[in-house]
Design an enzyme around this catalytic site. Structure first.
Site, mmCIF file in Angstrom:
data_model
loop_
_atom_site.group_PDB
_atom_site.id
_atom_site.type_symbol
_atom_site.label_atom_id
_atom_site.label_comp_id
_atom_site.label_asym_id
_atom_site.label_seq_id
_atom_site.Cartn_x
_atom_site.Cartn_y
_atom_site.Cartn_z
ATOM 1 N N HIS A 153 26.056 34.155 35.951
ATOM 2 C CA HIS A 153 25.658 34.345 37.629
ATOM 3 C C HIS A 153 25.081 35.773 37.612
ATOM 4 O O HIS A 153 25.383 36.612 37.554
ATOM 5 C CB HIS A 153 27.013 34.444 38.369
ATOM 6 C CG HIS A 153 26.623 34.745 39.860
ATOM 7 N ND1 HIS A 153 27.472 34.441 40.747
ATOM 8 C CD2 HIS A 153 25.692 35.419 40.542
ATOM 9 C CE1 HIS A 153 27.138 34.894 42.240
ATOM 10 N NE2 HIS A 153 26.037 35.422 41.727
ATOM 11 N N HIS A 164 21.444 37.796 39.399
ATOM 12 C CA HIS A 164 20.296 37.968 40.466
ATOM 13 C C HIS A 164 19.213 38.459 40.142
ATOM 14 O O HIS A 164 19.309 39.848 39.641
ATOM 15 C CB HIS A 164 20.652 38.614 41.824
ATOM 16 C CG HIS A 164 21.681 38.050 42.682
ATOM 17 N ND1 HIS A 164 21.231 36.973 43.506
ATOM 18 C CD2 HIS A 164 23.185 37.859 42.356
ATOM 19 C CE1 HIS A 164 22.576 36.313 44.020
ATOM 20 N NE2 HIS A 164 23.645 36.929 43.356
ATOM 21 N N ARG A 181 15.968 38.817 41.115
ATOM 22 C CA ARG A 181 15.014 38.899 42.247
ATOM 23 C C ARG A 181 13.473 38.623 41.899
ATOM 24 O O ARG A 181 13.362 37.598 40.961
ATOM 25 C CB ARG A 181 14.981 40.548 42.769
ATOM 26 C CG ARG A 181 16.560 40.992 42.935
ATOM 27 C CD ARG A 181 17.259 40.442 44.065
ATOM 28 N NE ARG A 181 18.511 41.104 44.457
ATOM 29 C CZ ARG A 181 19.486 40.743 45.013
ATOM 30 N NH1 ARG A 181 19.488 39.300 45.155
ATOM 31 N NH2 ARG A 181 20.415 41.505 45.394
ATOM 32 N N LYS A 193 23.226 26.072 44.154
ATOM 33 C CA LYS A 193 23.942 26.897 44.700
ATOM 34 C C LYS A 193 24.325 26.640 46.398
ATOM 35 O O LYS A 193 23.287 26.461 47.077
ATOM 36 C CB LYS A 193 23.133 28.330 44.547
ATOM 37 C CG LYS A 193 23.781 29.527 45.218
ATOM 38 C CD LYS A 193 24.965 29.993 44.445
ATOM 39 C CE LYS A 193 25.919 31.164 45.189
ATOM 40 N NZ LYS A 193 26.177 32.093 44.324
ATOM 41 N N HIS A 200 29.484 30.179 46.406
ATOM 42 C CA HIS A 200 29.719 31.367 47.019
ATOM 43 C C HIS A 200 31.114 30.904 47.902
ATOM 44 O O HIS A 200 30.840 30.420 49.145
ATOM 45 C CB HIS A 200 28.645 32.101 47.846
ATOM 46 C CG HIS A 200 29.068 33.439 48.448
ATOM 47 N ND1 HIS A 200 28.601 34.703 47.872
ATOM 48 C CD2 HIS A 200 29.891 33.568 49.618
ATOM 49 C CE1 HIS A 200 29.245 35.466 48.762
ATOM 50 N NE2 HIS A 200 29.704 34.926 49.508
ATOM 51 N N HIS A 231 32.302 34.529 41.132
ATOM 52 C CA HIS A 231 32.786 36.104 41.528
ATOM 53 C C HIS A 231 34.327 35.963 42.204
ATOM 54 O O HIS A 231 34.271 36.539 43.524
ATOM 55 C CB HIS A 231 31.780 36.919 42.361
ATOM 56 C CG HIS A 231 31.075 36.032 43.440
ATOM 57 N ND1 HIS A 231 31.590 35.266 44.620
ATOM 58 C CD2 HIS A 231 29.701 35.839 43.870
ATOM 59 C CE1 HIS A 231 30.582 34.627 45.333
ATOM 60 N NE2 HIS A 231 29.621 35.043 44.958
ATOM 61 N N LEU A 266 29.649 41.597 47.878
ATOM 62 C CA LEU A 266 30.469 40.119 48.468
ATOM 63 C C LEU A 266 30.792 39.237 47.257
ATOM 64 O O LEU A 266 29.783 39.152 46.882
ATOM 65 C CB LEU A 266 29.655 39.720 49.691
ATOM 66 C CG LEU A 266 29.552 40.556 50.829
ATOM 67 C CD1 LEU A 266 28.525 40.012 51.964
ATOM 68 C CD2 LEU A 266 31.022 40.536 51.436
ATOM 69 N N ASP A 317 27.231 38.611 38.517
ATOM 70 C CA ASP A 317 26.819 38.811 39.919
ATOM 71 C C ASP A 317 26.018 40.017 39.998
ATOM 72 O O ASP A 317 26.107 40.805 41.133
ATOM 73 C CB ASP A 317 27.950 38.523 40.990
ATOM 74 C CG ASP A 317 27.472 38.371 42.350
ATOM 75 O OD1 ASP A 317 26.105 38.200 42.380
ATOM 76 O OD2 ASP A 317 28.194 38.495 43.535
ATOM 77 N N ALA A 345 24.754 44.324 50.355
ATOM 78 C CA ALA A 345 25.797 43.972 49.463
ATOM 79 C C ALA A 345 25.417 43.664 47.892
ATOM 80 O O ALA A 345 24.358 42.985 47.896
ATOM 81 C CB ALA A 345 26.626 42.866 49.900
HETATM 82 O O1 DOR Z 1 27.308 41.251 46.483
HETATM 83 C C1 DOR Z 1 26.558 40.269 46.547
HETATM 84 N N1 DOR Z 1 25.106 40.542 46.436
HETATM 85 N N2 DOR Z 1 27.020 39.036 46.742
HETATM 86 C C2 DOR Z 1 26.177 37.917 46.967
HETATM 87 O O2 DOR Z 1 26.762 37.015 47.174
HETATM 88 C C3 DOR Z 1 24.861 37.970 46.806
HETATM 89 C C4 DOR Z 1 24.344 39.209 46.314
HETATM 90 C C5 DOR Z 1 22.804 39.586 46.552
HETATM 91 O O3 DOR Z 1 22.238 38.631 46.437
HETATM 92 O O4 DOR Z 1 22.656 40.768 46.849
HETATM 93 ZN ZN ZN Z 2 25.444 36.542 43.618
#
Ligand code: DOR
Ligand code: ZN
Length: 349
Positions: A14, A16, A18, A96, A133, A171, A216, A244, A260
């Protein structure tokens, strides 16, 4: 006391990465992983196979076409059709489910999960994994209860409606989630981040608010964190690592309504080594980061190796981007492990 840890090369289930300048800045922080499930919550979200293919190409370009393999995901919306799943299955490993407004860039997420049933049935037929999620967004539900309520109100009915769908509850942050996955059978797995293993809500809120610890699902009580550590280090079946890692620039995290996410990928393995060593479970680290996830996804375990070496205590440094610095997640202790060697399968004699 061991000073070197050698592991089968790990995966991140998991992540990110960007896009644009942020992708270029953060991708090197994940290069030591062999593969990662890459989240689709870009602006605009990655909602069809053509967008997935284009995003995959941008990731491969940013990682220099090296030995890192992005495993792609489709962003589910109220408008996703079973045909979209057929197309996505040619390029995606998973799709997702973001409940609309649950987290970063989830405004286009799903408002009516029941209406998505034909899409989920097609995913089960095609063998696409559903990454979830797992938080409700109802205004009447306390932010600390949103995961536990999601299990009852959304996930259990969803899984009953679509037997055979493989689901990853991502997560996990509560004892309730761990118990649900433990009882959920072979088609259900759960991931745990490095940061949920080392911080709880006191680290976020006691003695001053620490926006870099805001993610989150929000971090919960110490007892939840301890249960997560016990599950990760104790070898709970179908529980594995997903960072995450979710980078945001400091200006976006430190404002009056901070974003978050913890940018944890660059230090996740160093954190995990500390956690596993502390409970005498270093021999179980490999299963958590390099075995159980691949097994659940039905993918081969990696052949290459990664080595961590004990080092002088250090705090992670920020990563610079044209949009401002991104703080790397700093656990409430000095790090004392560093990745020293990473060999892809091709490099292994
Ligand atoms: O903390 C988080 N950031 N939780 C998520 O589910 C998404 C993520 C984000 O893409 O920033
Ligand atoms: Zn995530």
């Amino acid at each position: 006391m061991t000073d070197t840890i050698t592991l089968r090369r790990p995966d991140d289930w998991h992540l990110h990465l960007r896009d644009g300048v942020l992708l270029a800045a953060v991708a090197p922080g994940s290069a030591h992983f062999a593969r990662a499930i890459v989240m689709p919550n870009l602006v605009p979200p990655v909602v069809d196979a053509a967008m997935v293919r284009a995003y995959r190409e941008r990731i491969v370009a940013a990682t220099g076409g090296g030995s890192f393999e992005p495993l792609m995901t489709l962003y589910l919306t109220d408008g996703t059709s079973p045909d979209d799943i057929d197309d996505a299955a040619t390029v995606c490993t998973a799709a997702k489910l973001y409940p609309a407004h649950a987290t970063t860039n989830s405004a286009a997420g799903v408002t009516d999960v029941e209406a998505l049933t034909p899409v989920l049935e097609r995913m089960a037929e095609r063998g696409l994994v559903l990454c979830v999620h797992g938080e409700v967004t109802d205004a009447d539900v306390d932010v600390f209860d949103r995961e536990a309520v999601f299990l009852e109100r959304v996930l259990e009915p969803l899984r009953r409606r679509v037997p055979g769908l493989r689901v990853v509850l991502e997560h996990m942050s509560t004892r309730a989630a761990l118990a649900y996955v433990a009882d959920g059978g072979d088609d259900l797995a759960g991931t745990i981040t490095a940061h949920h293993l080392v911080i709880d809500r006191n680290d976020l809120l006691a003695g001053g608010i620490r926006p870099h610890n805001y993610c989150l699902p929000i971090v919960k009580r110490r007892a939840d964190r301890e249960a997560l550590v016990a599950a990760a280090t104790g070898g709970a079946p179908r529980v594995f690592f997903g960072s995450d890692s979710a980078p945001h620039t400091d200006p976006n995290k430190l404002g009056p309504c901070g974003a978050a996410g913890c940018f944890a990928a660059p230090v996740a393995l160093a954190i995990l080594a500390t956690v596993f060593e502390e409970v005498g479970a270093l021999d179980r680290l490999e299963a958590f980061v390099a075995e159980r996830g691949a097994d659940f996804y039905g993918l081969p375990r990696n052949d290459g190796v990664l080595r961590l070496a004990r080092c002088a205590p250090y705090a992670p440094a920020s990563v610079a981007t044209p949009d401002g610095p991104i703080a790397v997640f700093a656990p409430p202790f000095a790090l004392s492990w560093a990745v020293t060697v990473q060999e892809s399968a091709e490099a292994t004699p």
